[in-house]
Design an enzyme around this catalytic site. Structure first.
Site, PDB file in Angstrom:
ATOM      1  N   LEU A 174       0.895  -1.144  -0.031  1.00  7.26           N
ATOM      2  CA  LEU A 174       0.029  -0.208   0.176  1.00  7.26           C
ATOM      3  C   LEU A 174       1.075   0.952   0.111  1.00  7.26           C
ATOM      4  CD1 LEU A 174      -2.746  -1.058   2.530  1.00  7.26           C
ATOM      5  CD2 LEU A 174      -2.907  -0.983   0.172  1.00  7.26           C
ATOM      6  N   HIS A 175       0.320   2.311   0.124  1.00  3.08           N
ATOM      7  CA  HIS A 175       1.058   3.685   0.169  1.00  3.08           C
ATOM      8  C   HIS A 175       1.431   3.695   1.214  1.00  3.08           C
ATOM      9  CE1 HIS A 175       0.901   4.810  -4.560  1.00  3.08           C
ATOM     10  NE2 HIS A 175      -0.383   3.883  -4.506  1.00  3.08           N
ATOM     11  N   ASP A 176       2.456   4.304   1.357  1.00  4.61           N
ATOM     12  CA  ASP A 176       2.825   4.778   2.975  1.00  4.61           C
ATOM     13  C   ASP A 176       2.155   5.481   3.445  1.00  4.61           C
ATOM     14  OD1 ASP A 176       3.799   4.046   5.135  1.00  4.61           O
ATOM     15  OD2 ASP A 176       5.610   4.308   5.206  1.00  4.61           O
ATOM     16  N   ASP A 177       0.308   5.538   3.415  1.00  5.66           N
ATOM     17  CA  ASP A 177       0.051   7.243   3.794  1.00  5.66           C
ATOM     18  C   ASP A 177      -1.008   6.193   4.972  1.00  5.66           C
ATOM     19  OD1 ASP A 177      -2.119   8.899   3.871  1.00  5.66           O
ATOM     20  OD2 ASP A 177      -0.702  10.349   2.610  1.00  5.66           O
ATOM     21  N   PHE A 217      -5.028   2.924  -3.482  1.00  2.17           N
ATOM     22  CA  PHE A 217      -4.123   3.068  -2.255  1.00  2.17           C
ATOM     23  C   PHE A 217      -2.507   1.711  -2.275  1.00  2.17           C
ATOM     24  CE2 PHE A 217      -8.960   3.006  -1.588  1.00  2.17           C
ATOM     25  CZ  PHE A 217      -8.987   4.037  -1.442  1.00  2.17           C
TER      26      PHE A 217
END
Length: 125
Positions: free
Chosen positions: A12-15, A91
């Site tokens: 996943l995007h690290d957000d 995502f």
């Protein structure tokens, strides 16, 4: 019917906000019915997704009739599944070293307790 377990990984995007949204979309009441139906129709008996940080691990239990290429072809022609995939891709991000367009990558099993027990008990006899 014989069942097989498969394991796939994806990042996943690290957000934190995006990860929270991704998890909300995967609540049982939020996954689109068409997605659930597509999985069942493909011969997937169970599918679970686990997360550690920004890494996802998906475990699937599939029957003998499961054909990933056939599922991919059906999904490619289904606008609702394509809409779900586009939404999820907001995502997700490919693992390092992935081929262009590759999302979930299959992970090969390297250990099974049941096999180790069987081998070790067999050698003790």
């Amino acid at each position: 019917m014989s069942m097989q377990r498969l394991c796939y990984v994806l990042d996943l995007h690290d957000d934190a906000a995006l990860i929270a949204q991704y998890e909300r979309w995967h609540r049982p009441s939020e996954v689109w019915p068409e997605v659930v139906a597509s999985l069942q129709q493909a011969g997937i008996a169970e599918l679970e997704i686990f997360r550690s940080g920004d890494r996802l691990v998906m475990l699937m239990t599939v029957g003998e009739d499961y054909d990933p290429a056939a599922k991919a072809a059906r999904d490619a022609g289904d606008p609702r599944i394509q809409a779900w995939e586009a939404l999820m891709w907001r995502f997700q991000k490919a693992l390092p070293g992935s081929a262009p367009g590759e999302k979930w990558r299959e992970a090969g099993r390297i250990f099974a307790l049941s096999e180790a027990v069987s081998v070790q008990q067999g050698s003790a006899a």
